[in-house]
Each structure stands twice: as C-alpha cells, then as structure tokens.
Scaffold this motif. Structure first.
Motif, mmCIF file in Angstrom:
data_model
loop_
_atom_site.group_PDB
_atom_site.id
_atom_site.type_symbol
_atom_site.label_atom_id
_atom_site.label_comp_id
_atom_site.label_asym_id
_atom_site.label_seq_id
_atom_site.Cartn_x
_atom_site.Cartn_y
_atom_site.Cartn_z
ATOM 1 N N ILE A 1 0.848 -1.200 0.000
ATOM 2 C CA ILE A 1 0.000 0.000 0.000
ATOM 3 C C ILE A 1 0.877 1.240 0.000
ATOM 4 O O ILE A 1 0.621 2.200 -0.724
ATOM 5 N N GLU B 1 2.156 1.615 -3.560
ATOM 6 C CA GLU B 1 1.179 1.143 -4.560
ATOM 7 C C GLU B 1 1.484 1.671 -5.955
ATOM 8 O O GLU B 1 1.159 1.035 -6.957
ATOM 9 N N ASN C 1 -0.469 7.075 -0.856
ATOM 10 C CA ASN C 1 -1.577 6.680 0.010
ATOM 11 C C ASN C 1 -1.439 7.261 1.403
ATOM 12 O O ASN C 1 -2.066 6.787 2.343
ATOM 13 N N LYS D 1 -5.362 5.038 3.451
ATOM 14 C CA LYS D 1 -5.723 4.414 2.172
ATOM 15 C C LYS D 1 -7.245 4.268 2.093
ATOM 16 O O LYS D 1 -7.853 4.496 1.043
ATOM 17 N N TYR E 1 -8.710 7.578 1.141
ATOM 18 C CA TYR E 1 -8.531 7.836 -0.296
ATOM 19 C C TYR E 1 -9.544 7.027 -1.113
ATOM 20 O O TYR E 1 -10.149 7.527 -2.051
#
Length: 931
Positions: free
Chosen positions: A516, A519, A807, A901, A904
C-alpha cells in the motif's frame, strides 16, 4: 489513609507558564544547522542556558487538531474533522486549568477557540486555513505580546504561530522563506524569555515551553508518519533549572503526549483522566526526592486508573504489577523518611524506587496506547455486508450487462412479495435489538433512529433476495439449450488475460502494508506491461495476419484502411499536409497507411518513454520518497527560470493538444485561460516573466485566478449547451462529441490552474498519451468498450501517482483549495482540493466518455458497457479492501498506512459515482429495465 493523602494535588511549581506552539517546527530547525544559523538566541539557551530540550514524537496522523488535545492518541477521523473542529468534551489540561481558576490567554489558530469555547479570559483567533498567507497570520499573534507581557492578570499564555506551516505547505522545508521566519520566531522567544526573567519573584519561577505540534515532510506537507513529520523539538526554559555546564550531545526522545502530564504537575493541576503520557522527570529534577516520588506516584495512579477503566483483566498487566511493586517500595521509603533517617542509604533507595516507578509508567503508557482504539464491530459488519452484496450483484450481472443490449436489470418486483424478504427483515431486526440492548460501548448504528435502521435492514434483505434470484436465473439459463453455440474460452486475447491477472494481483496486494505504501509501483508495472502487450498486438496485426491468410485478417481487428473514413466522422485531424512534400511519388492514401503503420508501432514505445519521464518527476510512496527527483530540482529557488520555461512550454503544448476539437470561441477562451494560469503563477512568485528581473512583490494572485475561473466556467458552459442541444433538439452525434470535448477541455484548464507549475508536464503527457492511443491503437485495433474502459482506468490510477500523490495524507496539496479565494470557504475549498488530487483518474474517465460517445455509431451499447466496467473496476478493490482492513484492525500500521488508504478509496468511490452519473446521462439507449 496515607495513600489517599498521596493522591492530593501538590502545589504548583511555576507561577506563570508561556507555551509557544510553532506549527510544523521540525527538530532540525532548532537542533540542526538551520537552528544555529537562524535561531541564535534559542540555540544559546539550549546549549548554555537554564533549559531542558527533548525531541517529542507525535503519533500519526500528524494534523493539527489531535496535536492540540494531545493527551490521548489521535484517531484517523480527526484528519477529516481537522478542517472543522467541534468543541472538545474530553477532560483535558485546558479544562483542568480553567476549573482550578487559572486565567488563560490565547492568541493564534482559531481551532483552539472552537475546541475550548469558554475557557480563555482573552483570546484572538486567526483563521488557519488560508494557506498562502505567511505574515499576517503571525503578526496577528505578535501584536498583542508587548501589552500582555507587561500585565500581571494571567497565569497561562498560549501562542500558536502558523506562518512556518503555511510556508511549508506552499514551498517546502528548504525554501528561502523558512530562514527569515525562523529568525522572526527566535526574536519573539527572546522577547518573552527576557520579560519572564525580569518579572520573577523569589517564591515561584516562571516557565517558557517551546514546541511544535508536528513537523513537515521533505515536500512540506504533514499527515503521515515520516521522521520529519513526527519529530518536533520540545524546550522547557526556566530559572528553576540548573545552568548547563556543557552543551548536550543529542536531545532525549519523549512522546508528545508526555507534555500534558508534565504541564499538569508544573501548574499544580490533576492530570487529565484520558492522558496516556509520562511525567518528563528532568523538569521536576530540582525538587526533593520526596516530592519527585510523589509526582511519579500521582502519574502512575492516574495511568493505572485509566487502565482499570479500559481493561477487564488489568491486574495481570505487567505495567500494573510493576506499579504495585513500586508503590510498596515507596511506602517503605516513606517509613524510613519519617523516622528521620537522612543518610546516603535513603537517597539511594529513593533513586531505586524512582527507577521502578519510571519503568512502570513506561509499560503502562505503552499498553494504554494500544488499548485506546475501540472498534464498533457491529456497525462495521453491517457496512461490510452491504458493500459485499452490491459487489456480488455487479459480478452476477456481468454477462447480461456486457451483452449486445447492455441491460443491467435489478429484479425488484419478486423480492418485495417473497416470504424470504420478510423473514430476513424480521431476523435482522431481532439481531439488531439483541445487539443494541446488550452492547456496553457506544455503537454508531444503534444510535441511529429506528426508521433508518429498518431501512438499512430492508436494503440488506432486498439485495440478498436480488442476489438469490440472479443466481436462480443463471441456473435456469444453463439448463436451456444454447441458441447459438457458445464461443469457446480460447478467444481470450493476451490483453484480457493481462487485465484479469492485473486486477486480481492488485487486489491481493492490498493486504500488505508495504504494497500500500508503494502502490504506485504496482500501477507503473501494470501500465508498462500493458504497453508491451499492445505492441505485440500491433505487430501481429500489421505483419503476421497479412502473410498467413487474408480471410482471417478481415475477421480480426485489421482495420487500417478505414482509418481515413473514421477520422473524418470523429473530426480528428490527420497529418495530410505532409503529403504534398512527397510529390507524386506515392499516393496520399498509401502514404498515410504506410506512415501510420510505423507511427502506430512506435506508439507503445513512446508511451513507455513518457511514463519513464513522469516517474522521475515526483518520487512518491514512503520507502524512496526522500530520493531527489526532478520536481524538487525544479522547485528549488535557484532554478526558477528553468521552471518558468518548462511551465510556458507545457501550457503551449496543452493548448495544441486540446484545441483540435473545440469551437473557435472555446479556442480563444482556452488560450486566454492558459495565459491567465501563467500570470497567476507569476503573481504568487512560482515562475517569472522573461522581462522580470529581481524580486517582485508577491501577491496572492486572486484576480488572476478568478480571471481563469471565468474562462473555465465559460468553456464548460458552452460544452453543456451543446450537449443539451444534442440531447433535446437533434440526436446529432457530432454536436454531442464537440460538447463533451469542450467540457473536458474546461476541466483540463482547471487542472492546469490548480497543479503546481512543476506538475504541468503530467497534464501534457496525459493529453499526449490519450491522443496517441485513440488514433493509433484503439481505433485501428477495434478494441471493445470493456477493454478500453479498463485501460483508461489503469492509466488514470497511474496518473494519480505521477502527480506525486501517495496513500499517505501528507501528499494532499491543500494549497489547491485556496487558489483565487480570499478566505477559507468550505465547499469550494473541498471541491478544488479533491479535484486537484484526483485530476488524473477524473480526466481519464471523462476522456473515456468522450471516446465512447464517438464510438456509438459502431457499437450502440458502448457507453453502457463502459459505465458498467468502470463501476466494477472501482468496486472490486474497495469491497475487498474493506474486508481486509476489518481483519487487520489490530495491525501495527493500521493508523499510519491502512486508514489513510481507506480514506482515499472512499473519496475515490464518490468521484467514480459522479463519473457513472455522467455516463448514464450521456447514454442514449437507456435500457435499464426495472422489472
């Protein structure tokens, strides 16, 4: 009886306390070379004066609001609430001081005034959200200083300076504006310190505390967990401390939450109930051993009480056990002390008890920090169930939705009358009653009104019945003999395999925190692979098929001949001017075929080169975010002319790439708008005009930005007018596609205004790749709507990261929300910030709409297919991620990696919903049946 006497609050240690909070003060601004250069007075006090200095570590998310109430650990919802802070109801230091009759004066960020509405005897709040203001926001605090320092009618003075934070947001920590601002802060600290020294009486000394609420990352933002963001200096300066003989080597690390407990003891207040901090011992180090033990006992007593409230099995907690042992030794020490034993032994025993207490405090603190997060599992489960049901429904309707007729039907009538629906509703309501009456803790879903709750239950039941009927239909269809022989699965092309593998791989990678954090690497890898597969398709199309058999080539997507005709109806220009130069040697059509063939073969490689250049523009993620990148080089003050040149060239390129399909009025508006963008950036001092030498006064550029907004609205309005005309008066596809393209170009102009100048190449490459792929890949290879949609989605995701996003919360560029605004206005600020952050995915989605609308002549269901695929591509990762996050809620990085994350993803879902609405509005053959 003795223990109850111990928990009485000792008298204060300091008469007046001044807290100077400098927003976004990094530890190296005070203890590093910048401190020596720009903060000479503070450095002298730290190295030689009567002071104690520490490095305080903040817990992510590093936004301002949770830091102000830093006695408990922040939750991630505080990021969202940071922009609009409600009054604080927790028991906290300010409340305790007010209750004890302390007179508190506050100047600075008005978030404090919202958090503590009736606590200050005098205050002046400045708004913290107008990020492009560096000076007024601090002068508004300083103008009160001289008057207040002369007066005697206060006990606690709090000053919160925001200028440094704003400079960080706009220009980063290495900007030339940081030095003068630090010098200004140094002079203010000098003034306060000298005034406090001159006022001192024999009885009680005064205390000056200097701290930062969070630091800033290498790009100047905060909200994440990098070292620059979580490490801030913490200085205690008072004549009560002993003078330093030698400068200290390296300041000790403490937790930011320790400040609340230490100040409570210093002011003679009870430590707030929810505080998880430890007393910073050196601050009370000058007191007698008996007093020091009493202070640490108070702190331990408060922490163990908090542990008892939060943990059923608190007696088995190692911290609690240590504390009880320390308390016993403390009792023995008091006995010896009261016997009048004043020897060396007593002092050494005292030191031993103190050490035991400090270890107990540390253990208690750490086990409490882990305890603080309580999850409302019932509400989370209800939400997850709804999300998964919707995903299942979408997946079950894939064959129907991607058929020739593009039907997406939700079978609504049967479930309403079926017995199953009512049984499920009853069962869920029963579960709801049981859970809500038995739950001890607060539950969000239980606190909703009954009507809402029943509505949610009915939604869950209806979705469930819908899923069951969809499954039943699939079984029915599989029994019937197929009308046409079903095509075998061998007609899956490489692209389909890649799309499937890529989607599955990306979804699986969301379970790992490092994936993550990084990413962007996943998306860069996927689009590079996509380019290589496209290259292979093009080669096969151009070379292999012609040689093997002509029949196969016609059935395949071999279609370079019709490119001439398609281009006219899509009003895409074909470089026909170059033919005349070649004279009569080749006929123009052959030439176009020949040159197009080679250009189209080169296209994937050109796209790969563009992507490689974009990758080096902004380093993002966590692991390698500190590496130097081209963006940093451009934004440094000595490369202003290079940046200006790049910005000017980019704006010109944007104009050439967008104007092809606009009407004349829009072309003119676009040109003036882009000029306005450049003059806005010049006005706020990011770029310079060639005739401009030396420093010009920097304004906020409000007029220039509003000038651009007028053109954005004008272009979007013209486009919308064309669209309405095509929908209402005539079903004319060319008016419609022109209208859509104009709306698109208006959004491109808005993005050009909001992007930082070094990011303008991202916009250029975005338009360039779209143009090339449309002309040389999608039209000749005749991809179907689903494949094109997924390619758009992938590129949109990659461009999200090319912009420099990640993120983590820290990379959101809040300054975009204040372009052209005088003061903080909530709705425009939120809209502009969201648009600037998600410009990549959003522009690709609107381009997809433009492309599919122009494809309607070939495939009437194109827009419907596109909309469905786009929704599906967004739903799969979100639904799976929600399940993963729920499972990982006790993960070490849940707050620093997984929660941002999730935030988002949530915003992205809203944006996707808006895009799908546009698709539905544009789709001419609505065949959404509700049976």
């Amino acid at each position: 009886g003795m223990v109850s006497n111990w928990t009485k609050i000792p008298p204060p240690l300091f008469k007046k306390v001044v807290i100077v909070l400098i927003d976004a003060l990094r530890d190296d601004f005070v203890f590093g070379s910048k401190g020596k250069q720009f903060m000479p007075y503070t450095t002298q006090v730290v190295e030689k004066g009567t002071s104690y200095s520490f490095i305080a570590e903040a817990k992510p998310p590093t936004v301002t609001m949770p830091r102000i109430k830093a006695s408990s650990i922040p939750g991630f919802i505080d990021v969202v609430v940071n922009l609009n802070s409600p009054a604080l109801l927790d028991d906290n230091l300010i409340w305790q001081a007010k209750t004890a009759g302390k007179r508190i004066i506050f100047y600075g960020d008005d978030t404090w005034v919202k958090l503590f509405p009736k606590h200050f005897v005098e205050y002046d709040g400045t708004t913290s959200f107008f990020v492009s203001d560096f000076t007024e926001v601090d002068d508004n605090v300083t103008r009160h200083l001289d008057r207040v320092l002369k007066r005697e009618d206060w006990d606690l003075l709090i000053l919160h300076y925001l200028g440094l934070d704003h400079i960080g947001h706009m220009t980063g920590p290495n900007s030339p504006l940081v030095g003068p601002k630090l010098r200004e802060m140094d002079n203010i600290l000098k003034k306060i310190h000298i005034s406090l020294l001159s006022k001192e009486e024999a009885s009680l000394p005064n205390l000056l505390v200097v701290c930062g609420d969070h630091g800033m990352s290498e790009t100047g933002s905060h909200g994440g967990s990098s070292e620059g963001e979580v490490h801030t200096p913490l200085l205690f300066i008072s004549s009560a401390f002993e003078k330093r003989s030698a400068p200290l080597a390296q300041p000790e690390h403490v937790q930011q939450t320790d400040l609340a407990s230490t100040l409570a003891i210093g002011l003679g207040l009870p430590i707030s109930r929810n505080s998880v901090g430890n007393l910073i011992l050196p601050v009370v180090g000058g007191k007698t051993m008996r007093e020091q033990l009493r202070f640490v006992h108070l702190n331990g007593f408060q922490l163990s009480r908090l542990l008892q409230e939060n943990t059923p099995a608190y007696e088995k907690d190692p911290g609690y056990e240590h504390f009880k042992i320390a308390e016993k030794s403390h009792g023995n020490w008091i006995k010896l002390y009261l016997e009048g034993n004043n020897s060396e032994i007593l002092l050494n025993l005292g030191k031993k008890v103190l050490k035991q207490y400090l270890e107990a405090l540390k253990t208690l603190s750490s086990s409490l920090s882990k305890q603080v997060a309580q999850y409302d599992m019932y509400s989370m489960m209800v939400g997850t169930v709804i999300i998964l049901e919707v995903l299942l429904l979408l997946l079950l309707s894939v064959p129907k939705a991607l058929s020739k007729r593009a039907e997406f039907e939700v079978p609504l009538s049967p479930p309403l009358f079926s017995l199953l629906f009512y049984l499920m509703c009853l069962m869920l309501c029963a579960v709801h009653v049981i859970v809500c009456t038995s739950a001890e803790s607060l539950c969000y879903f239980c606190s909703m009104s009954w009507l809402t709750a029943v509505g949610v239950m009915m939604l869950i039941s209806a979705l469930m019945c819908g899923i069951l009927s969809a499954i039943a239909k699939i079984f029915e269809n599989s029994r019937l003999p197929p009308k046409n022989p079903i095509v075998s699965s061998s007609n899956w092309s490489e692209i389909d395999v890649l799309i499937l593998a890529g989607t599955v791989g990306h979804v699986l990678s969301l379970g790992a925190s490092s994936f993550i954090e990084e990413e962007h690497q996943t998306w860069y890898f996927l689009i590079n692979t996509l380019c290589l597969v496209l290259c292979q398709e093009l080669c096969r199309n151009n070379f292999l098929l012609k040689e093997c058999d002509p029949q196969h080539s016609t059935t395949m997507r071999q279609n370079f001949d019709s490119i001439g005709e398609t281009s006219e109806c899509k009003n895409i220009d074909i470089p026909a001017a170059s033919n005349s130069k070649l004279g009569k040697a080749t006929s123009s059509s052959e030439f176009i075929k020949g040159s197009d063939k080679w250009i189209s073969l080169a296209t994937p490689w050109i796209i790969l080169i563009c992507c490689r250049l974009l990758r080096s523009l902004n380093q993002t993620g966590v692991q390698w975010a500190h590496r130097p990148d081209f963006g940093h080089w451009l934004t440094s003050s000595e490369h202003k002319s290079e940046l200006s040149f790049l910005a000017a060239v980019s704006l010109l390129m944007i104009f050439f790439l967008v104007q092809r399909r606009c009407s004349l009025v829009s072309k003119i508006a676009m040109a003036l708008g882009l000029l306005g963008v450049y003059s806005y950036r010049a006005a706020i001092g990011n770029v310079i005009f060639p005739w401009q030498h030396g420093g010009k006064d920097i304004s906020k550029g409000i007029t220039e930005a509003r000038f651009v907004y007028v053109f954005v609205l004008g272009i979007v309005f013209t486009g919308t007018k064309d669209l309405l005309k095509s929908q209402v008066i005539s079903a004319d596809s060319s008016t419609k596609s022109t209208g859509l393209w104009e709306v698109y170009s208006g959004l491109v102009l808005l993005a050009a205004l909001l992007f930082r100048p070094h990011n303008l190449p991202v916009l250029v490459f975005c338009l360039l790749i779209q143009t090339m792929m449309t002309k040389y890949i999608w039209i000749p290879l005749k991809f179907d709507a689903a494949q094109i949609t997924i390619m758009h989605y992938w590129f949109g995701q990659a461009f999200f990261y090319f912009q420099g996003n990640s993120n983590g919360i820290a990379t959101v560029d809040i300054s975009a929300g204040f372009v052209g605004l005088d003061s903080y206005v909530e709705l425009p600020a939120i809209f502009l910030t969201a648009f600037a952050t998600y410009a990549g995915p959003f522009l690709w989605a609107i381009h997809l709409l433009c492309y599919l609308t122009s494809e309607v002549s070939r495939n009437s269901a194109a827009v419907g297919h596109g909309c469905f695929c786009y929704a599906l591509m967004r739903s799969i990762p979100v639904a799976i991620y929600v399940v993963l996050v729920t499972g990982l809620r006790y993960h070490l990085f849940i707050w620093s990696v997984f929660s941002p994350k999730l935030l988002y993803e949530g915003v992205h879902v809203f944006i996707t919903a808006a895009v799908c609405l546009c698709f539905t509005a544009m789709d001419q053959n609505h065949s959404y049946k509700v049976q």
